[in-house]
Design an enzyme around this catalytic site. Structure first.
Site, PDB file in Angstrom:
ATOM      1  N   SER A  56       0.931  -0.992   0.120  1.00 35.44           N
ATOM      2  CA  SER A  56       0.079   0.001  -0.036  1.00 35.44           C
ATOM      3  C   SER A  56       1.000   1.181   0.176  1.00 35.44           C
ATOM      4  O   SER A  56       2.205   1.169   0.216  1.00 35.44           O
ATOM      5  CB  SER A  56      -0.970  -0.002   1.329  1.00 35.44           C
ATOM      6  OG  SER A  56      -0.100   0.284   2.494  1.00 35.44           O
ATOM      7  N   ASP A  93      -1.385  -1.717  -4.120  1.00 32.20           N
ATOM      8  CA  ASP A  93      -2.633  -1.754  -3.528  1.00 32.20           C
ATOM      9  C   ASP A  93      -3.146  -0.235  -3.315  1.00 32.20           C
ATOM     10  O   ASP A  93      -2.424   0.505  -2.618  1.00 32.20           O
ATOM     11  CB  ASP A  93      -2.497  -2.421  -2.061  1.00 32.20           C
ATOM     12  CG  ASP A  93      -4.026  -2.752  -1.197  1.00 32.20           C
ATOM     13  OD1 ASP A  93      -4.984  -2.860  -2.139  1.00 32.20           O
ATOM     14  OD2 ASP A  93      -4.002  -2.890  -0.135  1.00 32.20           O
ATOM     15  N   HIS A  94      -4.236   0.074  -3.862  1.00 30.25           N
ATOM     16  CA  HIS A  94      -5.095   1.288  -3.738  1.00 30.25           C
ATOM     17  C   HIS A  94      -4.091   2.186  -4.297  1.00 30.25           C
ATOM     18  O   HIS A  94      -3.956   3.507  -3.578  1.00 30.25           O
ATOM     19  CB  HIS A  94      -5.173   1.643  -2.338  1.00 30.25           C
ATOM     20  CG  HIS A  94      -6.521   0.826  -1.490  1.00 30.25           C
ATOM     21  ND1 HIS A  94      -7.733   1.000  -2.078  1.00 30.25           N
ATOM     22  CD2 HIS A  94      -6.454  -0.290  -0.777  1.00 30.25           C
ATOM     23  CE1 HIS A  94      -8.542  -0.080  -1.498  1.00 30.25           C
ATOM     24  NE2 HIS A  94      -7.950  -0.766  -0.663  1.00 30.25           N
ATOM     25  N   GLU A 145     -11.675  -0.177  -9.486  1.00 31.84           N
ATOM     26  CA  GLU A 145     -12.762  -0.314  -8.460  1.00 31.84           C
ATOM     27  C   GLU A 145     -13.796   0.858  -8.911  1.00 31.84           C
ATOM     28  O   GLU A 145     -13.804   1.763  -9.187  1.00 31.84           O
ATOM     29  CB  GLU A 145     -12.165   0.220  -7.102  1.00 31.84           C
ATOM     30  CG  GLU A 145     -13.209   0.058  -6.172  1.00 31.84           C
ATOM     31  CD  GLU A 145     -12.774   0.161  -4.490  1.00 31.84           C
ATOM     32  OE1 GLU A 145     -11.582  -0.080  -4.308  1.00 31.84           O
ATOM     33  OE2 GLU A 145     -13.527   0.670  -3.552  1.00 31.84           O
ATOM     34  N   GLY A 190     -10.410  -2.539   7.854  1.00 31.48           N
ATOM     35  CA  GLY A 190     -10.179  -2.373   9.199  1.00 31.48           C
ATOM     36  C   GLY A 190     -10.896  -3.787  10.210  1.00 31.48           C
ATOM     37  O   GLY A 190     -11.374  -4.675   9.554  1.00 31.48           O
ATOM     38  N   HIS A 222     -11.992  -6.358  -1.532  1.00 29.20           N
ATOM     39  CA  HIS A 222     -11.140  -5.639  -0.489  1.00 29.20           C
ATOM     40  C   HIS A 222     -12.032  -5.597   0.799  1.00 29.20           C
ATOM     41  O   HIS A 222     -12.954  -6.400   0.935  1.00 29.20           O
ATOM     42  CB  HIS A 222     -11.214  -4.258  -0.847  1.00 29.20           C
ATOM     43  CG  HIS A 222     -10.173  -3.780  -1.989  1.00 29.20           C
ATOM     44  ND1 HIS A 222      -9.140  -3.190  -1.539  1.00 29.20           N
ATOM     45  CD2 HIS A 222      -9.933  -4.298  -3.260  1.00 29.20           C
ATOM     46  CE1 HIS A 222      -8.208  -3.152  -2.830  1.00 29.20           C
ATOM     47  NE2 HIS A 222      -9.095  -3.841  -3.723  1.00 29.20           N
ATOM     48  N   SER A 268      -6.030  -7.046   7.742  1.00 28.77           N
ATOM     49  CA  SER A 268      -6.439  -6.768   9.231  1.00 28.77           C
ATOM     50  C   SER A 268      -6.135  -8.109  10.098  1.00 28.77           C
ATOM     51  O   SER A 268      -5.626  -7.986  11.232  1.00 28.77           O
ATOM     52  CB  SER A 268      -7.877  -6.102   9.535  1.00 28.77           C
ATOM     53  OG  SER A 268      -7.799  -5.045   9.080  1.00 28.77           O
TER      54      SER A 268
HETATM   55  P1  13P Z   1      -8.975  -5.719   5.654  1.00 29.62           P
HETATM   56  O1  13P Z   1      -9.082  -4.459   6.528  1.00 29.62           O
HETATM   57  O2  13P Z   1     -10.388  -6.331   5.881  1.00 29.62           O
HETATM   58  O3  13P Z   1      -7.911  -6.790   5.975  1.00 29.62           O
HETATM   59  O4  13P Z   1      -8.671  -5.340   4.089  1.00 29.62           O
HETATM   60  C1  13P Z   1      -7.540  -5.224   3.507  1.00 29.62           C
HETATM   61  C2  13P Z   1      -7.488  -4.558   2.127  1.00 29.62           C
HETATM   62  O5  13P Z   1      -8.544  -4.598   1.509  1.00 29.62           O
HETATM   63  C3  13P Z   1      -6.382  -4.223   1.507  1.00 29.62           C
HETATM   64  O6  13P Z   1      -6.544  -3.443   0.504  1.00 29.62           O
HETATM   65  O1  G3H Z   2      -6.479  -1.014   2.438  1.00 25.24           O
HETATM   66  C1  G3H Z   2      -5.885  -1.163   3.148  1.00 25.24           C
HETATM   67  C2  G3H Z   2      -4.788  -2.119   3.698  1.00 25.24           C
HETATM   68  O2  G3H Z   2      -5.104  -2.631   4.664  1.00 25.24           O
HETATM   69  C3  G3H Z   2      -3.300  -1.223   3.634  1.00 25.24           C
HETATM   70  O3  G3H Z   2      -3.462  -0.574   4.867  1.00 25.24           O
HETATM   71  O4  G3H Z   2      -2.770   1.691   4.196  1.00 25.24           O
HETATM   72  O5  G3H Z   2      -2.703   1.166   6.425  1.00 25.24           O
HETATM   73  O6  G3H Z   2      -1.177   0.031   4.901  1.00 25.24           O
HETATM   74  P1  G3H Z   2      -2.645   0.603   5.150  1.00 25.24           P
HETATM   75 ZN    ZN Z   3      -8.437  -2.445   0.081  1.00 24.83          ZN
END
Ligand code: 13P
Ligand code: G3H
Ligand code: ZN
Length: 320
Positions: A56, A93-94, A145, A190, A222, A268
């Site tokens: 991320s 990620d994101h 997304e 989360g 996600h 999480s």
């Molecule tokens: P969780 O917070 O449910 O583990 O989701 C993680 C996630 O979507 C990372 O992109």
């Molecule tokens: O989508 C969120 C993931 O759990 C990554 O979390 O942005 O705190 O690294 P973070």
């Molecule tokens: Zn995510």
């Protein structure tokens, strides 16, 4: 410019095609440090599962993108040393800008997410299309997304879900050329996904409608941690304070994995496992001050968690 192919990584195309026909999902686990990466690779080698290593923006800030890239590169060799060649994807990620996605492509990522879900539809389409055009030139796959998850995604937070509108997905996929689509059906980021008293339930009916509109197209979920109560209890027992933490029931994720959902994001649950293990060491051995003595147990519990996810929830065990 480094191509992921030189690093021994793979993109998601073939993995997703196999996951859809095979009725399972590929695990996408976030990592920020050495111990998380080791646990992920150990778990996936021992269960013979393909894996997506996710980075991320927060991880890049915390750990430095060069170090994370080298860890992922090392993961390919590490898996071999553990005795099994498994397909490994390095995924952003994101991602929130074209520039960030481009720099990850140039830096050896094999897959990127452009998360334009907070923009208006037309803007999301335009941004996603630009990322796809750049990434595909380098044979890097792209996740887009549609719909907004409740909760916090990096710096952006939304109070309530905006579910993905099934009537938009076909147009979005056609106009952008994305390789996979993350959707919003009631999951969220989360450890506090539902309020106490609320029924933890994702909208599998919306998923089914989306699948009808784009049959066989790879779907991503996600926010798919289940928040195992055993970890929450351990954290609370050993001095933590996590009340009313609630996740997505695993049987709902199992059902989703059997459909066109072929990537399930979990972060999480790993954080909870590691925190529970570290707290236990600190509570039971207050004199301990060697990081290996608390990070080691955290790594071991994380590995056990991910082995179980692969075998019992995602169905990816044995598919490498
Ligand atoms: P969780 O917070 O449910 O583990 O989701 C993680 C996630 O979507 C990372 O992109
Ligand atoms: O989508 C969120 C993931 O759990 C990554 O979390 O942005 O705190 O690294 P973070
Ligand atoms: Zn995510």
């Amino acid at each position: 410019m480094v191509s992921y192919k030189e690093l021994g990584l793979v993109n998601t195309r073939e993995l997703f095609a196999k996951a859809i026909t095979g009725g399972y999902a590929i695990p996408a686990y976030n990592f920020n440090n050495l111990e998380q990466m080791q646990a992920i690779i150990q778990a996936c080698v021992e269960t013979k599962s393909p894996v997506i290593l996710q980075v991320s923006s927060g991880a890049r800030k915390y750990a430095n993108q060069t170090l994370l890239r080298y860890l992922a590169q090392g993961a390919v060799q590490y898996a071999k040393e553990l005795g099994c060649v498994i397909p490994i994807v390095l995924h952003l990620d994101h991602g929130d800008t074209l520039e960030l996605c481009q720099s990850c492509v140039d830096y050896g990522f094999s897959s990127v997410m452009i998360d334009g879900s907070h923009h208006a539809y037309a803007e999301n389409v335009a941004l996603t299309k630009q990322v796809v055009e750049y990434a595909h030139r380098h044979d890097v796959t792209v996740e887009g997304e549609l719909g907004v998850l409740a909760g916090v995604e990096d710096e952006v937070s939304a109070e309530t879900h905006t579910y993905t509108r099934p009537e938009e997905v076909e147009d979005f996929v056609k106009k952008t050329g994305v390789d996979s689509l993350a959707i919003s059906i009631g999951t969220s980021h989360g450890a506090f996904k539902f309020k106490p008293g609320q029924k933890p339930q994702i909208r599998l009916d919306i998923l089914a409608e989306i699948e009808q509109r784009i049959p066989g197209f790879p779907i991503v979920l996600h926010g798919s941690s289940s928040v195992p109560q055993e970890y929450v209890d351990l954290i609370n027992k050993y001095g933590g304070k996590m009340e009313a933490a609630i996740g997505i029931p695993e049987e709902q994720l199992r059902a989703a994995a059997k459909s066109a959902v072929c990537k399930i994001n979990i972060d999480s649950d790993g954080r909870l496992a590691m925190t529970a293990a570290v707290r236990k060491v600190f509570a039971e051995q207050p004199g301990e001050f060697d990081p290996r003595k608390y990070l080691g147990p955290a790594r071991d519990l994380l590995k056990e968690l991910y082995k179980r996810k692969n075998s019992e929830v995602l169905g990816s065990a044995g598919k490498a």
